[in-house]
Design a protein around this motif. Structure first.
Motif, PDB file in Angstrom:
ATOM      1  N   ASN A  85       5.557 -41.871  21.493  1.00 44.24           N
ATOM      2  CA  ASN A  85       4.880 -40.584  21.696  1.00 44.24           C
ATOM      3  C   ASN A  85       3.863 -40.671  22.833  1.00 44.24           C
ATOM      4  O   ASN A  85       3.758 -39.764  23.672  1.00 44.24           O
ATOM      5  N   ILE A  86       3.102 -41.753  22.843  1.00 41.70           N
ATOM      6  CA  ILE A  86       2.078 -41.948  23.882  1.00 41.70           C
ATOM      7  C   ILE A  86       2.741 -42.111  25.247  1.00 41.70           C
ATOM      8  O   ILE A  86       2.299 -41.528  26.250  1.00 41.70           O
ATOM      9  N   SER A  88       5.716 -40.975  26.182  1.00 44.07           N
ATOM     10  CA  SER A  88       6.324 -39.698  26.585  1.00 44.07           C
ATOM     11  C   SER A  88       5.276 -38.750  27.150  1.00 44.07           C
ATOM     12  O   SER A  88       5.508 -38.085  28.175  1.00 44.07           O
ATOM     13  N   PHE A  89       4.116 -38.669  26.498  1.00 43.73           N
ATOM     14  CA  PHE A  89       3.059 -37.778  26.983  1.00 43.73           C
ATOM     15  C   PHE A  89       2.570 -38.213  28.362  1.00 43.73           C
ATOM     16  O   PHE A  89       2.417 -37.388  29.276  1.00 43.73           O
ATOM     17  N   HIS A  90       2.327 -39.508  28.531  1.00 47.95           N
ATOM     18  CA  HIS A  90       1.742 -39.978  29.791  1.00 47.95           C
ATOM     19  C   HIS A  90       2.742 -39.984  30.943  1.00 47.95           C
ATOM     20  O   HIS A  90       2.344 -39.878  32.110  1.00 47.95           O
ATOM     21  N   LYS A  92       4.573 -37.597  31.658  1.00 45.65           N
ATOM     22  CA  LYS A  92       4.475 -36.254  32.243  1.00 45.65           C
ATOM     23  C   LYS A  92       3.314 -36.143  33.231  1.00 45.65           C
ATOM     24  O   LYS A  92       3.229 -35.169  33.990  1.00 45.65           O
ATOM     25  N   GLN A  93       2.402 -37.122  33.221  1.00 43.44           N
ATOM     26  CA  GLN A  93       1.270 -37.114  34.148  1.00 43.44           C
ATOM     27  C   GLN A  93       1.608 -37.738  35.497  1.00 43.44           C
ATOM     28  O   GLN A  93       0.830 -37.617  36.445  1.00 43.44           O
ATOM     29  N   GLY A 357       0.192 -38.450  20.897  1.00 47.46           N
ATOM     30  CA  GLY A 357       0.592 -38.832  22.248  1.00 47.46           C
ATOM     31  C   GLY A 357      -0.512 -38.767  23.281  1.00 47.46           C
ATOM     32  O   GLY A 357      -0.642 -39.674  24.106  1.00 47.46           O
ATOM     33  N   PRO A 358      -1.348 -37.706  23.319  1.00 47.23           N
ATOM     34  CA  PRO A 358      -2.468 -37.682  24.257  1.00 47.23           C
ATOM     35  C   PRO A 358      -3.432 -38.846  24.008  1.00 47.23           C
ATOM     36  O   PRO A 358      -3.512 -39.377  22.893  1.00 47.23           O
ATOM     37  N   ASN A 375      -6.070 -41.623  31.637  1.00 44.72           N
ATOM     38  CA  ASN A 375      -4.753 -41.101  31.966  1.00 44.72           C
ATOM     39  C   ASN A 375      -4.099 -41.955  33.036  1.00 44.72           C
ATOM     40  O   ASN A 375      -4.690 -42.926  33.531  1.00 44.72           O
TER      41      ASN A 375
END
Length: 423
Positions: A85-86, A88-90, A92-93, A357-358, A375
């Motif tokens: 989850n972490i 996948s979220f990062h 996107k950055q 995730g964030p 981030n």
């Protein structure tokens, strides 16, 4: 909890991170010793502070294998899912390098490069923090950092917590050292015989770790000087008092100086939450810590409206903000200052701490006014690219030279004019 009118606004800023003169002197001496004596100083301080004598600081593969045997399979499965989850979220950055060609033939752009190496500090002591491992390591991996080093203080047997080692392995850390405190920060910044220096240091720690990070900043980069945890909650009568109280206490149990704040236009809700906090405190395992936090830094503000509640939160600029109101999503655009924003009753703050995730490494002490969660950008650097064309220099060369002379920099002007003459 104290219930006050919002015109009695209390700052959430706490000055613990500045330390005392004596603490700063201790940190300076430790770092100086690490720089001059390397591993010998590391061994001395590890024996002094962690009460264990180590011949080698490096965690071995057999120690990691033993850690896997100590934790249950369900925990490993949870860590892997949280890590995904972490990641996948990062992902996107991530931002690409870019180039653009101007009409005059010049090419301008930005090259994004991951840092070569990062050191991650993981606190030790009475608790284990595998979540801290995931939140610091995974964004660095996503950014493309090749060398990630983890340090953490050992127990009196010279062992790191099994959960921390498992999280590090799952996150992809290949260098793990059993060192902690200011001495670990010094080793990461300047290197020893065993530990090569890194370019950036991230991760939380006690006051000595925080002061050490501040001391080495400039020779290496750091993430932030994090203060005690904070939560602010905007709520109306649609929210449940027991859930609000539980969320407030989720931060209060971190640290006696943690700050828990409810902002509401409802006096009825305020009184019910205050009662629930006392009720839940009575059976909390970390009651002593949470009670001190609530007594010194817990407060319920009663406002005249939800709009005033929002403005109050913007003044506080909290690390964590929960919005527990009817149609809470409608308030999102009005929030200017908060590290992480949780909307709706199913978005309890611990969801972000561990699993959603964030990143849970967030600005504290009011710094959400100008800074962001950890981030991917924190583990990359950006280089400007300039490929100026002959036409562009012909068109703009004299302007550049004049600008340079206005600043009194004749050699700058001549460097451009020479190229105009040599065309």
């Amino acid at each position: 909890m104290k219930i006050v009118k919002v015109n009695d606004l209390i700052s959430i800023k706490r000055s613990i991170e500045s330390g005392t003169t004596e603490q700063l002197a201790v940190v300076k001496n430790i770092i100086s010793d690490i720089r001059s004596s390397g591993d010998n100083a590391l061994r001395d301080y590890t024996e002094k502070f962690d009460r264990v004598k180590l011949d080698s600081f490096l965690v071995t593969e057999s120690e990691i294998n033993e850690a896997y045997r100590k934790v249950d399979s369900e925990f490993i499965s949870i860590v892997r899912e949280a890590a995904e989850n972490i990641k996948s979220f990062h992902e996107k950055q991530l931002r690409p390098s870019w180039m653009t060609t101007e009409e005059n033939g010049s090419i301008l752009g930005q090259k994004i490069t991951p840092l070569d190496s990062v050191g991650v500090y993981v606190p030790g002591g009475t608790a284990a923090y595998p979540s801290s491992v995931l939140m610091n390591v995974i964004p660095a991996k996503v950014a493309g950092v090749k060398r990630i080093v983890m340090v953490s203080p050992p127990d009196s047997e010279g062992i790191l917590p099994a959960a921390v080692l498992v999280a590090a392995k799952e996150a992809g850390v290949e260098e793990i050292y059993k060192v902690g405190g200011a001495q670990a920060i010094g080793a990461l910044a300047y290197g020893t015989e065993s530990i090569k220096p890194v370019d950036k240091i991230t991760g939380p720690g006690n006051i000595f770790v925080a002061l050490a990070k501040r001391e080495v900043f400039g020779d290496v980069d750091i993430d932030m000087i994090a203060g005690p945890s904070e939560i602010a909650i905007i709520a109306d009568d649609t929210a449940r008092p027991d859930e609000i109280a539980a969320d407030l206490l989720s931060q209060a149990e971190h640290d006696p100086r943690a700050c828990s704040v409810l902002v509401t236009p409802s006096m009825k809700l305020a009184e019910e939450v205050a009662g629930e906090v006392e009720k839940q405190l009575a059976i909390l395992p970390r009651k002593d810590i949470a009670s001190r936090s609530i007594e010194d830094f817990g407060v319920i503000y009663v406002t005249s409206s939800i709009e005033e509640a929002v403005e109050t939160v913007n003044q506080l600029a909290p690390e964590h903000l929960e919005i527990l109101t009817e149609n809470g999503i409608e308030l999102l655009g009005k929030i200017r200052h908060a590290g992480a924003i949780f909307i709706g009753r199913y978005s309890s703050e611990p969801v972000g701490d561990y699993f959603a995730g964030p990143n849970h490494v967030l600005p504290t002490n009011g710094t959400a006014r100008f800074s962001s969660p950890l981030n991917v950008d924190d583990f990359q650097k950006k280089s400007s690219v300039i490929i100026y064309s002959e036409k562009a220099l012909k068109d703009n060369g004299e302007k550049i030279a004049k600008f340079a002379r206005m600043e009194g920099l004749e050699a700058h002007a001549r460097a451009v004019e020479l190229r105009l003459e040599n065309r």
